[in-house]
Write a protein that holds these residues in place. Structure first.
Motif, PDB file in Angstrom:
ATOM      1  N   LYS A 147      41.532  50.747  38.781  1.00  0.00           N
ATOM      2  CA  LYS A 147      40.232  51.174  38.254  1.00  0.00           C
ATOM      3  C   LYS A 147      39.870  52.547  38.780  1.00  0.00           C
ATOM      4  CE  LYS A 147      37.591  46.931  37.659  1.00  0.00           C
ATOM      5  NZ  LYS A 147      36.528  46.128  38.248  1.00  0.00           N
ATOM      6  N   GLN A 158      37.208  52.010  31.330  1.00  0.00           N
ATOM      7  CA  GLN A 158      37.585  52.946  30.264  1.00  0.00           C
ATOM      8  C   GLN A 158      36.834  54.275  30.403  1.00  0.00           C
ATOM      9  OE1 GLN A 158      38.608  52.342  25.804  1.00  0.00           O
ATOM     10  NE2 GLN A 158      36.404  52.462  25.868  1.00  0.00           N
ATOM     11  N   ILE A 203      42.497  53.839  29.756  1.00  0.00           N
ATOM     12  CA  ILE A 203      42.135  52.442  30.011  1.00  0.00           C
ATOM     13  C   ILE A 203      42.981  51.901  31.157  1.00  0.00           C
ATOM     14  CG2 ILE A 203      41.397  51.974  27.642  1.00  0.00           C
ATOM     15  CD1 ILE A 203      44.062  50.313  27.496  1.00  0.00           C
ATOM     16  N   ASN A 204      42.492  50.854  31.790  1.00  0.00           N
ATOM     17  CA  ASN A 204      43.284  50.273  32.860  1.00  0.00           C
ATOM     18  C   ASN A 204      43.490  48.781  32.627  1.00  0.00           C
ATOM     19  OD1 ASN A 204      40.450  49.681  33.882  1.00  0.00           O
ATOM     20  ND2 ASN A 204      41.700  48.628  35.381  1.00  0.00           N
ATOM     21  N   TYR A 205      44.667  48.323  32.985  1.00  0.00           N
ATOM     22  CA  TYR A 205      44.949  46.890  33.010  1.00  0.00           C
ATOM     23  C   TYR A 205      45.330  46.542  34.435  1.00  0.00           C
ATOM     24  CZ  TYR A 205      44.981  46.708  27.882  1.00  0.00           C
ATOM     25  OH  TYR A 205      44.623  46.758  26.570  1.00  0.00           O
ATOM     26  N   SER A 206      45.086  45.273  34.791  1.00  0.00           N
ATOM     27  CA  SER A 206      45.212  44.950  36.208  1.00  0.00           C
ATOM     28  C   SER A 206      46.629  44.608  36.651  1.00  0.00           C
ATOM     29  CB  SER A 206      44.263  43.809  36.565  1.00  0.00           C
ATOM     30  OG  SER A 206      44.485  42.737  35.699  1.00  0.00           O
ATOM     31  N   ILE A 234      43.436  38.175  36.451  1.00  0.00           N
ATOM     32  CA  ILE A 234      44.434  39.213  36.761  1.00  0.00           C
ATOM     33  C   ILE A 234      45.404  39.356  35.593  1.00  0.00           C
ATOM     34  CG2 ILE A 234      46.439  39.772  38.212  1.00  0.00           C
ATOM     35  CD1 ILE A 234      44.885  38.733  40.603  1.00  0.00           C
ATOM     36  N   SER A 274      43.822  40.889  32.583  1.00  0.00           N
ATOM     37  CA  SER A 274      42.970  42.050  32.907  1.00  0.00           C
ATOM     38  C   SER A 274      41.522  41.794  32.505  1.00  0.00           C
ATOM     39  CB  SER A 274      43.482  43.304  32.206  1.00  0.00           C
ATOM     40  OG  SER A 274      44.710  43.668  32.735  1.00  0.00           O
TER      41      SER A 274
END
Lengths: 525, 340
Positions: free
Chosen positions: A41, A201, A223-226, B286, B289
């Motif tokens: 993030k 985002q 964008i971010n994914y975990s 997780i 996301s």
């Protein structure tokens, strides 16, 4: 009959739902902006607080720095008009600035604005020690002339001025943030302005009045994914246009590379800026013994580890500075040679009945570290079980960092990325020592790095390199690294290249010398 | 004492105990976080910052004060409803929670609905026709879903339905580039309905399907097994036999006589599941996301962001207590035999 009707109704409802869902999905496929995905993030867009690759990446598009490192690896002016002029005593640096540059809020970029940003960073920047250790004062000598007064001569300062953390911000927009972070806004001079920000985002759009080359795209959505699997799936399903390699598992990197080879994706690679290494605590036996450390430097089969852990995607490394920064081939650490390791260990009384046991700590939340530890342990078991054994200990990374300077680990796997592309940004943080007792460092960076190893001559060379420039300086830093290799307190393992993959209708990602994608060059065909 | 009075007294005692419980929990979290290795200054500055920079930040964050002073300040803030400011982002913890909690609750609500629908249906069918094929399959389904590691199941579902079949989005709450509706309730689906934004309504449903179905199916095993076992037991009771011997048809016996008597344990299990989901489903969040509270808590723990961890734990604990009180009330109303 009733059953059949029921099934029919269910089928009807499901079909309508699916059509509606697919329709809503297809609308997003006609996208204007390029979608760039990565892990992690962004909590703050303030350059004074930025410390993650993702944040630096977006800031590099929103702002400019005084200087940049060009393709040849040399300093080139960006917001500065010319290269810095250093006084004879090396304590004054004059930087002429370009004119007719405006911030995104319409205010003018000048020496006042640059001084404001540098002083703000010195005051509140989380990495402010990088400047405060070197800079005495910053003066505005003219509307477009900045003077930096140094505490002592520093040839690395110019490289430091390429750091994204020193991106200037508009004094008008940051008047209420002189002493505090402005996390959700950014007003700089860069090719893009920030259109919207939230932690998952960020949308940036081309800045019409940008002074330099204009972006080739109509905007970027970050964008971010975990997790790695979701990121991997996102590019495979074309949900995103570009994927940045940070936090992508090695197996998935390999698959993406193979897809690029088969022309299913495009890929771009930057110069390696991250090194992976093992630190040995050198102020306590058995690793206080230099010969033992030297023996250990022969025990690691980097090629095997690179293959086993990363399928060859991480390049084996025998130096603690990425090779391109020395501008020449230089590998001071020895090659894998179990026989030499055995004979060295024998001279110290190990092998046969006395087996040297080394507890190796790895960061349990970094998958590659764990695999490296396991592979090295098994490789030692295979080649040197009569002399050496490795025992493993996984600890969460935050705890490792906290306990590093407390001397908690005999041997620990770590990585390092220099704050700017210069050998000094790798050597000083690992080797610099302010207080030495023989080869034991009592105070300084070597303590924070967990090695507790220092060398008087090395320290002198490191300090001398701040007073010289060019080829001489690089040669001097090579001598520093040679001494570090002889000391054996670090064991370089591999290099990690920043990489990005893009869909076929997007241009190939290009990287700057500091390992960041040049976002303005991304283009939809 | 009448049941109503006893129940009122019970609720009152639970609510009176709430502040004490929250004090104990918040104190424990405060102490444990400080005992745990790791330092927020390291998390923010990295390990290479010099002592001066570290000390400056420590002072700025108030971490230089004696622990007892920090503790008193923390409690004082808590009493005044102030959960503090994030060490990492300088954002009020309340704001961080208000963004993440609705995401977790939205996921929890849909998952519970799916779990109840699937689980109770399978359990019911199994109990009605014991030792049949349906019962056998239902039992296997129950054990399998209970035994499946959530992260593995989630990844598998993600790979099949999002990557290979491309039917549903891979993760997140909205497609990249989509502008979320103005946050009114924080529940994306509800907000997009209130905003009358049809595209976002469908997108949010699309994004909700995979995580909620995965979580729902994983939970349905417990529900199906619980209903089957309880219903099977109830069906052996004398009053069921009596009802049958009076000539009441089987479905009426089941629905009117047997099912209501299994509700008590079912409600308890559902309540416990809801309580556990209020804190988010970390592995699901997780994998998909999903920007929920569990993901936020995990990140805050990694960064040693003390106020965020403390704030999230206190809020979740309060919610869990409130939910359990609500369930107690519901049970008391459903079953007059329950005494407090």
């Amino acid at each position: 009959m009733l059953k059949l009707n029921c099934i029919r109704n269910i089928l009807k409802v499901s079909s309508i739902l699916l059509i509606l869902l697919q329709l809503s999905c297809s609308q997003y496929k006609k996208r204007e902006n390029i979608i760039v995905a990565s892990a992690g993030k962004i909590e703050s867009l303030d350059p004074a607080q930025a410390n993650t690759l993702r944040t630096l990446q977006i800031l590099s598009a929103l702002g400019d720095t005084l200087y940049k490192i060009n393709k040849e690896g040399n300093l080139s002016p960006s917001l500065a008009k010319d290269l810095p002029k250093v006084s004879k005593n090396g304590l004054l640096i004059d930087i002429p600035l370009k004119e007719n540059i405006s911030f995104h809020d319409g205010s003018i970029f000048n020496a006042e604005a640059m001084a404001f940003s540098l002083n703000r960073f010195r005051k509140i920047g989380t990495l402010n020690y990088l400047l405060n250790d070197k800079i005495e004062d910053i003066e505005v000598k003219g509307k477009f002339l900045l003077r930096i007064k140094l505490k002592k001569p520093s040839s690395s300062l110019a490289s430091l001025l390429t750091s994204v953390n020193l991106t200037p911000v508009s004094p008008d927009s940051y008047s209420n943030y002189k002493d505090s972070f402005n996390n959700k806004k950014f007003v700089g001079t860069g090719p893009y302005f920030l259109e919207s920000f939230n932690s998952s985002q960020q949308i940036i759009k081309p800045f019409k009045n940008y002074w330099g080359e204009k972006p080739l795209n109509k905007g970027i959505n970050f964008i971010n994914y975990s997790n790695s699997s979701t990121l991997f799936g996102a590019i495979k399903t074309k949900e995103v246009d570009v994927l940045i390699s940070n936090s992508i598992d090695d197996l998935q990197r390999l698959t993406l590379n193979n897809m690029a080879k088969k022309d299913q994706l495009k890929s771009g690679e930057g110069d390696p800026i991250e090194i992976g290494y093992i630190t040995f605590k050198s102020n306590k036996l058995p690793l206080e013994n230099k010969v033992v450390r030297k023996a250990l430097s022969y025990t690691i089969d980097r090629e095997l580890i690179s293959q086993q852990v990363s399928f060859g995607t991480r390049e084996p490394l025998r130096s603690i500075v990425p090779p391109q920064l020395h501008k020449k081939e230089f590998k001071p650490w020895p090659k894998y040679n179990p026989n030499t390791a055995r004979s060295l260990l024998k001279t110290e009384g190990y092998c046969g009945t006395e087996i040297l046991s080394i507890p190796l700590t790895f960061r349990s939340n970094v998958p590659a570290d764990k695999l490296l530890a396991l592979t090295w342990r098994d490789q030692i078991k295979r080649d040197l079980s009569d002399c050496l054994e490795i025992t493993l200990n996984g600890i969460e990374s935050t705890t490792v960092y906290k306990q590093l300077s407390e001397g908690a680990f005999e041997a620990v796997i770590l990585d390092w990325t220099g704050a700017y592309p210069d050998p000094e940004a790798y050597l000083t943080p690992l080797l610099s020592c302010n207080e030495l007792n023989n080869n034991s460092c009592l105070k300084g960076e070597a303590v924070f790095s967990g090695s507790f190893w220092g060398d008087k001559k090395l320290q002198e060379l490191l300090e001398k390199s701040e007073e010289i420039d060019g080829e001489n300086r690089l040669n001097n830093l090579i001598k520093v690294e040679k001494l570090a290799a002889q000391g054996g307190a670090y064991l370089p393992i591999w290099l990690v290249n920043p990489k990005a993959w893009s869909l076929k209708d997007i241009s190939q990602p290009e990287f700057s010398k500091d390992g960041l994608i040049i976002l303005k060059n991304l283009e939809r065909d | 004492m009448s049941t109503k009075k006893a129940l009122f007294k019970y609720i009152l005692s639970r609510l009176t105990l709430l502040p004490i419980m929250l004090w104990i929990i918040s104190s424990l979290v405060f102490i444990l976080l400080r005992i745990a290795p790791g330092d927020p200054v390291d998390a923010i500055l990295g390990t290479r910052a010099n002592e001066f920079a570290r000390e400056s930040l420590r002072i700025k964050l108030g971490l230089d004060k004696p622990l007892i002073n920090q503790y008193i300040e923390y409690l004082n803030q808590l009493i005044h409803g102030n959960l503090g400011i994030s060490l990492n982002t300088q954002e009020p913890v309340k704001v961080i929670i208000s963004k993440a909690l609705p995401a977790s609750l939205e996921l929890a609500i849909f998952s519970i609905l799916i779990a109840s629908l699937v689980g109770y249906l399978i359990g019911f069918l199994g109990a009605v026709k014991p030792e049949s094929k349906i019962d056998f399959s239902g039992r296997i389904f129950g054990i399998a879903t209970y035994a499946l590691p959530p992260f593995w199941a989630a990844m598998l579902i993600q790979i099949i339905f999002a990557v290979f079949l491309g039917l549903l989005p891979i993760g997140g709450r909205l497609p990249p580039g989509a502008i979320p509706p103005p946050p009114i309730t924080g529940f994306l689906l509800l907000d997009s309905i209130l905003d009358k934004n049809v595209e976002i309504i469908f997108s949010s449903i699309q994004h909700l399907i995979l995580p909620s179905v995965t979580l729902g199916i994983l939970l349905s095993g417990i529900f199906s097994r619980a209903l089957r076992l309880n219903l099977e037991e109830v069906l052996k009771k004398d009053y069921i036999e009596a009802a049958k011997s009076r000539g009441i048809n089987n479905s009426r016996v089941l629905v009117k006589h047997a099912l209501p008597n299994t509700l008590l344990p079912i409600l308890t299990i559902t309540g416990l599941t809801v309580s556990s989901l209020v804190g988010g489903a970390l592995l699901i969040e997780i994998t998909f996301s999903w920007p929920g509270i569990a993901l936020g808590l995990q990140e805050a723990i990694n960064q040693r962001d003390y106020p965020v961890v403390q704030g999230i734990v206190v809020v979740i604990s309060s919610l869990v207590v409130m939910i359990s009180v609500c369930i107690d009330i519901a049970i008391a109303y459903i079953d007059p035999r329950v005494s407090y």
